[in-house]
Design an enzyme around this catalytic site. Structure first.
Site, PDB file in Angstrom:
ATOM      1  N   CYS A  98       0.805  -1.227   0.000  1.00  0.00           N
ATOM      2  CA  CYS A  98       0.000   0.000   0.000  1.00  0.00           C
ATOM      3  C   CYS A  98       0.839   1.279   0.000  1.00  0.00           C
ATOM      4  O   CYS A  98       0.383   2.324  -0.448  1.00  0.00           O
ATOM      5  CB  CYS A  98      -0.920  -0.028   1.213  1.00  0.00           C
ATOM      6  SG  CYS A  98      -1.652  -1.661   1.466  1.00  0.00           S
ATOM      7  N   HIS A 133      -3.943   6.154  -0.136  1.00  0.00           N
ATOM      8  CA  HIS A 133      -4.109   4.765  -0.563  1.00  0.00           C
ATOM      9  C   HIS A 133      -5.577   4.382  -0.376  1.00  0.00           C
ATOM     10  O   HIS A 133      -6.164   4.613   0.686  1.00  0.00           O
ATOM     11  CB  HIS A 133      -3.208   3.868   0.274  1.00  0.00           C
ATOM     12  CG  HIS A 133      -3.588   2.425   0.212  1.00  0.00           C
ATOM     13  ND1 HIS A 133      -3.614   1.725  -0.976  1.00  0.00           N
ATOM     14  CD2 HIS A 133      -4.006   1.554   1.168  1.00  0.00           C
ATOM     15  CE1 HIS A 133      -4.014   0.486  -0.735  1.00  0.00           C
ATOM     16  NE2 HIS A 133      -4.259   0.368   0.550  1.00  0.00           N
ATOM     17  N   ASN A 136      -9.515  -2.216  -3.735  1.00  0.00           N
ATOM     18  CA  ASN A 136      -8.179  -1.899  -3.213  1.00  0.00           C
ATOM     19  C   ASN A 136      -7.154  -2.676  -4.046  1.00  0.00           C
ATOM     20  O   ASN A 136      -7.084  -3.900  -3.947  1.00  0.00           O
ATOM     21  CB  ASN A 136      -8.135  -2.292  -1.730  1.00  0.00           C
ATOM     22  CG  ASN A 136      -6.758  -2.108  -1.109  1.00  0.00           C
ATOM     23  OD1 ASN A 136      -5.743  -1.985  -1.811  1.00  0.00           O
ATOM     24  ND2 ASN A 136      -6.711  -2.103   0.206  1.00  0.00           N
TER      25      ASN A 136
END
Lengths: 328, 81
Positions: free
Chosen positions: A108, A255, A285
């Site tokens: 991330c 993120h 994600n």
């Protein structure tokens, strides 16, 4: 420093409706309410992170000379244990053999680390054109009966060209690590410490999520708890380094972990909704690709305008975090 | 903005996060008896504690809580008597 960003999402779409059929306790709308995600793209059998990065880089190089003297590839799902996948991509992309190439394993926070490395290479004169690739195929690591991760993660690849000639500027990098959180987001096996899952237990949590040591494990609440402490501090430190206040920032790109976490952080930090970029509804994600995908989105729509100051921040697996200012 | 909170108010807010009527939220009640006490429930409670009490929860502490009373004890120093 950033000249252009391109991306590629795999063709196959896993929508909430499909997941709701697998998890009878959940509806498609409930998954959206909890995560902010309606669908995610996932690779097909035999499709690798390098294929996603390659497709993104092909878009980046369309109509442009294939010139680069540094290729950085951020991935946690490389093609092989060795060689570094970046070498394979250098050849496949037809980049000159004078191009340095290396992988780095981050999730991330990876895009910010990549920008930091590229910025340093350009500023030191070690490189004139850097290609930063990000790609991962977490869907291949997720147990089919782990809805806590399967609803969140999608696969994607991105390619960013950085050069000295670009009008944009990167500065005020703040980076950090805390390996005490390593086990909170982990694939335990297939590395040197645990080559196989032999003897390691498979467990099922109170919500019915199966945790197989050969698959991705994520302790969502602990990761969230980590971000509550780390992200406000990170944002404060980047702003202090840049000698800017939050009011002077035009856009904030974090993120894209999940909408619940992002909305809580936005409120906690007092960031106006119109300055806060959300870009996960149709891709989920995508680990190190979330920030470049979001940036590509605001560039394409014209939301990011010349002269704007953008605060970027990545945080998660490691634990690892990084932030910086992009002046567009 | 963090405001002072009584134990009664905290239990009300906890009940709201877990979808439990506050009147039935007894301190000895095991958390795993609540359907909403899953990973999203943990995150909701962490978010509520952060937003309303401004209280840092040490790593792993939430998952060690077995009862409603354990949660009250976790944030006890931040509650008004």
């Amino acid at each position: 420093m950033i000249t252009q960003i391109a991306s590629h999402l795999p063709r196959t779409v896993l929508a909430n409706e499909g997941l709701a059929q697998l998890y009878p306790d959940w509806t498609a709308e409930k998954i959206f309410e909890k995560t902010g995600i309606r669908e995610r793209h996932v690779v097909d059998e035999g499709e690798c992170a390098s294929d996603l990065a390659f497709a993104a880089a092909e878009r980046l190089f369309a109509g442009r000379a294939r010139e680069a003297d540094y290729l950085l590839f951020c991935t946690q799902t490389p093609d092989y244990l060795l060689p570094t996948t970046a070498c394979v991509l250098q050849h496949r992309l037809g980049l000159p053999t004078t191009c340095a190439a290396l992988d780095f394993n981050l999730g991330c926070s990876g895009y910010i680390y990549g920008l930091s490395l590229a910025n340093s290479l350009l500023q030191s004169g070690a490189a004139n054109r850097v290609v930063l690739l990000t790609a991962d195929t977490y869907s291949r690591l997720i147990h089919p009966q782990d809805k806590s991760t399967r609803t969140i993660f999608g696969d994607a690849g991105t390619a960013t060209l950085l050069s000295k000639e670009s009008g944009s500027r990167l500065h005020s990098f703040v980076l950090g690590s805390d390996g005490s959180g390593a086990e909170q987001l982990m694939v335990k096996t297939n590395g040197a410490r645990f080559p196989r899952a032999d003897g390691l237990p498979t467990t099922t949590d109170e919500s019915g999520n199966v945790h197989d040591p050969a698959c991705l494990y994520m302790n969502g609440p602990e990761i969230f708890n980590f971000t509550l402490k780390a992200v406000p501090k990170l944002v404060r430190e980047v702003l202090e380094k840049a000698k800017l206040s939050l009011d002077q920032i035009d856009l904030v790109v974090f993120h894209q972990a999940n909408a619940f976490m992002l909305e809580h952080l936005r409120r906690k930090l007092g960031i106006a909704p119109e300055k806060f970029v959300l870009h996960l509804e149709h891709c989920g994600n995508t680990v190190s690709s979330t920030i470049p995908l979001a940036l590509e989105g605001v560039i394409t729509t014209g939301r990011l305008k010349p002269g704007m100051k953008v605060l970027l921040a990545g945080f998660g697996v490691g634990y690892s975090w990084g932030g910086c200012i992009l002046e567009w | 903005m963090v405001k002072p909170m009584t134990k009664t108010k905290f239990l009300e807010r906890l009940g709201a996060e877990l979808g439990i009527p506050p009147a039935t939220l007894r301190e000895e009640a095991p958390l795993n008896s609540f359907k909403a006490w899953d990973s999203m429930g943990h995150m909701s409670v962490l978010a509520m504690i952060d937003a309303e009490l401004g209280c840092e929860v040490p790593p792993g502490a939430l998952q060690k809580c077995k009862t409603v009373g354990d949660l009250v004890a976790l944030v006890g120093s931040k509650l008004e008597s």
